[in-house]
Design a protein around this motif. Sequence first.
Motif, mmCIF file in Angstrom:
data_model
loop_
_atom_site.group_PDB
_atom_site.id
_atom_site.type_symbol
_atom_site.label_atom_id
_atom_site.label_comp_id
_atom_site.label_asym_id
_atom_site.label_seq_id
_atom_site.Cartn_x
_atom_site.Cartn_y
_atom_site.Cartn_z
ATOM 1 N N TYR A 74 0.826 -1.213 0.000
ATOM 2 C CA TYR A 74 0.000 0.000 0.000
ATOM 3 C C TYR A 74 0.860 1.263 0.000
ATOM 4 O O TYR A 74 0.453 2.288 -0.523
ATOM 5 N N GLY A 75 2.042 1.195 0.602
ATOM 6 C CA GLY A 75 2.928 2.355 0.656
ATOM 7 C C GLY A 75 4.114 2.219 -0.274
ATOM 8 O O GLY A 75 5.192 2.751 0.002
ATOM 9 N N ASN A 76 3.922 1.527 -1.370
ATOM 10 C CA ASN A 76 4.986 1.217 -2.315
ATOM 11 C C ASN A 76 5.757 2.464 -2.768
ATOM 12 O O ASN A 76 6.979 2.518 -2.688
ATOM 13 N N LYS A 78 5.808 5.464 -1.461
ATOM 14 C CA LYS A 78 6.431 6.169 -0.338
ATOM 15 C C LYS A 78 7.746 5.500 0.052
ATOM 16 O O LYS A 78 8.727 6.179 0.366
#
Length: 98
Positions: A74-76, A78
């Motif tokens: 989900y925070g790839n 970032k």
Amino acid sequence: MAKRNNNLLNISDALKNFVTENNLEKGLDKVNVRDAWAKLMGNGINKYTTAIELKKDILYVQLSSSALREELSYGNQKIITLLNEELGKDVIKKLILR
């Protein structure tokens, strides 16, 4: 006898020149990416990280936990941004979690 160059360089500049002249940047980037991952992700994630590999501009990270892999996906973008900031240059364009 070899000729001595009387130009004075500090050690930092001399090492940078050596790295660029001998095309060692890609190899150093692979090592630096592993260090940056360990530093930024912390012990909780490092415990489940089994392999880290940089090929061209793609970082492959193998994780032993599928739940953690899903959470990190989900925070790839970032994660890519944080790693590139830590490295000081754009080394990683894509992150693949396995």
